[in-house]
Design an enzyme around this catalytic site. Structure first.
Site, mmCIF file in Angstrom:
data_model
loop_
_atom_site.group_PDB
_atom_site.id
_atom_site.type_symbol
_atom_site.label_atom_id
_atom_site.label_comp_id
_atom_site.label_asym_id
_atom_site.label_seq_id
_atom_site.Cartn_x
_atom_site.Cartn_y
_atom_site.Cartn_z
ATOM 1 N N GLU A 215 30.455 -11.366 19.454
ATOM 2 C CA GLU A 215 31.349 -10.670 18.523
ATOM 3 C C GLU A 215 30.608 -9.670 17.635
ATOM 4 O OE1 GLU A 215 33.733 -13.629 16.556
ATOM 5 O OE2 GLU A 215 34.508 -14.377 18.455
ATOM 6 N N LYS B 258 46.489 -16.208 16.777
ATOM 7 C CA LYS B 258 45.927 -15.585 17.975
ATOM 8 C C LYS B 258 47.060 -15.447 18.989
ATOM 9 C CE LYS B 258 41.224 -17.476 17.639
ATOM 10 N NZ LYS B 258 40.381 -18.630 18.036
#
Length: 434
Positions: free
Chosen positions: A210, A343
């Site tokens: 990330e 999400k």
């Protein structure tokens, strides 16, 4: 306006794994959406359909999901002649056609790909930006720019170091705009790189999935110490606070927690949930930690509840709640956490994501919109977070293009809103509060 053509293909995500991309055509043009995928996944998530053919992409191909769209979902939707502005009807139709609890017939990655593309087409049909269309779907008159939570130190399942806890984040809550929050975040990130390089050497500044750094440290408070040093070096101790994603389900072993789970197993070193809670309280006391995600295992309900009652910071449910209304309702009833991690691919459709967000907000929770560790260049969640007014988003470090794609889109949205742009700032937990 009816859909004219729906076509899906297999593309690669930011980790080199296949994922689903959908092109949807209407009279207004082509609308493209791509689906993300996670590394540390909760066991209660909707099913991501993978081919399982070990001779191709190590079993991770998504040709079945693609075929499900091209041969079944797509033709059925075209035949039904639903309008792209009717997001709820389209999603409901796909969910009923699938007929399973966790979308395992077609795959959540197939249903979500179409759902995202439909949402983009719906915005174009109405002639409004995507964030405004999403706000309309959610019944929100307002639009709010979120505080970004930059994941700048990676551990857990996202990194090859010994660090057990998965994400250490910086939140520039003292910024006056999203654009300023980006600048502050980037500056702290660069200072952090210098601090890590000076202490651990240049190879310690390689980045994880990330975009965060993954220095080979074992002690979690050492990561917090690095953040504290970088925040001070950048000159923002009054503007930047810290968030964590522990992803504790990844190191839960027989009712205890193994903070050295990447080394050979030594049960003598495992600690109880209560002891782990005390460790978090020491973090909160010694560092500006304002948010902790997944501090305990996804089924260790009692520890969640007792911990929440003893702290006043944000406690975020991710593996615990998996964006699923049933799990959220359970967590509300048990008073297990006070914020939902949203999400879209955990639940598998735009409509259900909006419903999950509204359910959390109606119970006084905060909501943080999130990327997955396997991302694409798709920027849907940037518009989503503005339309849903959640006030907070995490989509990685200010590094790696699949992460910056979202942050840059948020800067464009803020620019487009001009003097109507509201930045959540210190009210990130409840941005609608007057």
């Amino acid at each position: 306006m009816a859909m004219q053509k729906i076509f899906a293909r297999e593309i690669l995500d930011s980790r080199g794994n296949p994922t689903v991309e959908v092109d949807l055509h209407t009279a207004k043009g082509r609308f493209r959406a791509a689906v993300p995928s996670g590394a540390s996944t909760g066991i209660y998530e909707a099913l991501e359909l993978r081919d399982g053919d070990k001779g191709r992409y190590l079993g991770k191909g998504v040709l079945k999901a693609v075929e499900n769209i091209n041969n079944t979902l797509g033709p059925a939707l075209l035949q039904k002649k639903l309008s792209v502005v009717d997001q709820e009807k389209v999603d409901k139709f796909m969910i009923e056609l699938d007929g399973t609890e966790n979308k395992s017939k077609f795959g959540a990655n197939a249903i979500l790909g179409v759902s995202l593309a439909v949402c983009k087409a719906g915005a174009a049909e109405k002639g409004v930006p995507l964030y405004r269309h999403i706000a309309d779907l959610a019944g929100n008159p307002d639009l709010i720019l979120p505080v970004p939570a930059f994941n700048v130190i990676n551990g857990g399942s996202h990194a090859g170091n010994k660090l057990a806890m998965q994400e250490f984040m910086i939140l520039p809550v003292g910024a006056s705009s999203f654009k300023e929050a980006m600048r502050i975040g980037a500056e702290v990130y660069h200072h952090l790189k210098g601090v890590i390089k000076a202490k651990y050497g240049k190879d310690a500044t390689n980045v994880g999935d990330e975009g965060g750094f993954a220095p080979n440290i074992l002690e979690n408070n050492e990561a917090l110490e690095l953040l504290k040093t970088a925040i001070q070096a950048a000159g923002y101790p009054d503007k930047v606070v810290i968030g964590m994603d522990v992803a504790a389900s990844e190191f839960y072993r027989n009712g205890k927690y193994d903070l050295d789970f990447k080394s050979p197993d030594d049960p003598a070193r495992h600690i109880t949930g209560e002891k782990l809670g005390e460790l978090y309280k020491s973090f909160i006391k010694n560092y500006p930690v304002v948010s902790i995600e997944d501090p305990f295992d996804q089924d260790d309900w009692a520890t969640w509840t007792s911990f929440l009652s003893g702290v006043n910071i944000q406690i975020v449910g991710d593996d615990l709640t998996v964006t699923n209304p049933k799990r959220i309702a359970q967590a509300v009833e048990k008073k297990a956490c006070n914020c939902l991690l949203l999400k879209v691919n955990q639940i598998g459709s735009v409509t259900e994501s909006i419903q999950a967000c509204k359910l959390a907000q109606s119970n006084g929770w905060g909501v943080m919109v999130s990327h997955r560790s396997g991302e694409t260049e798709d920027t849907f969640i940037a518009d989503l977070v503005v339309g849903l007014c959640t006030g907070q988003i995490k989509t990685g470090a200010p590094c790696r293009s699949e992460r910056l794609a979202k942050y840059n889109q948020l800067m464009r949205i803020e620019e487009a809103l001009g003097d109507k742009a509201i930045f959540a700032g210190r009210k990130f937990r409840n941005p609608k509060a007057k």
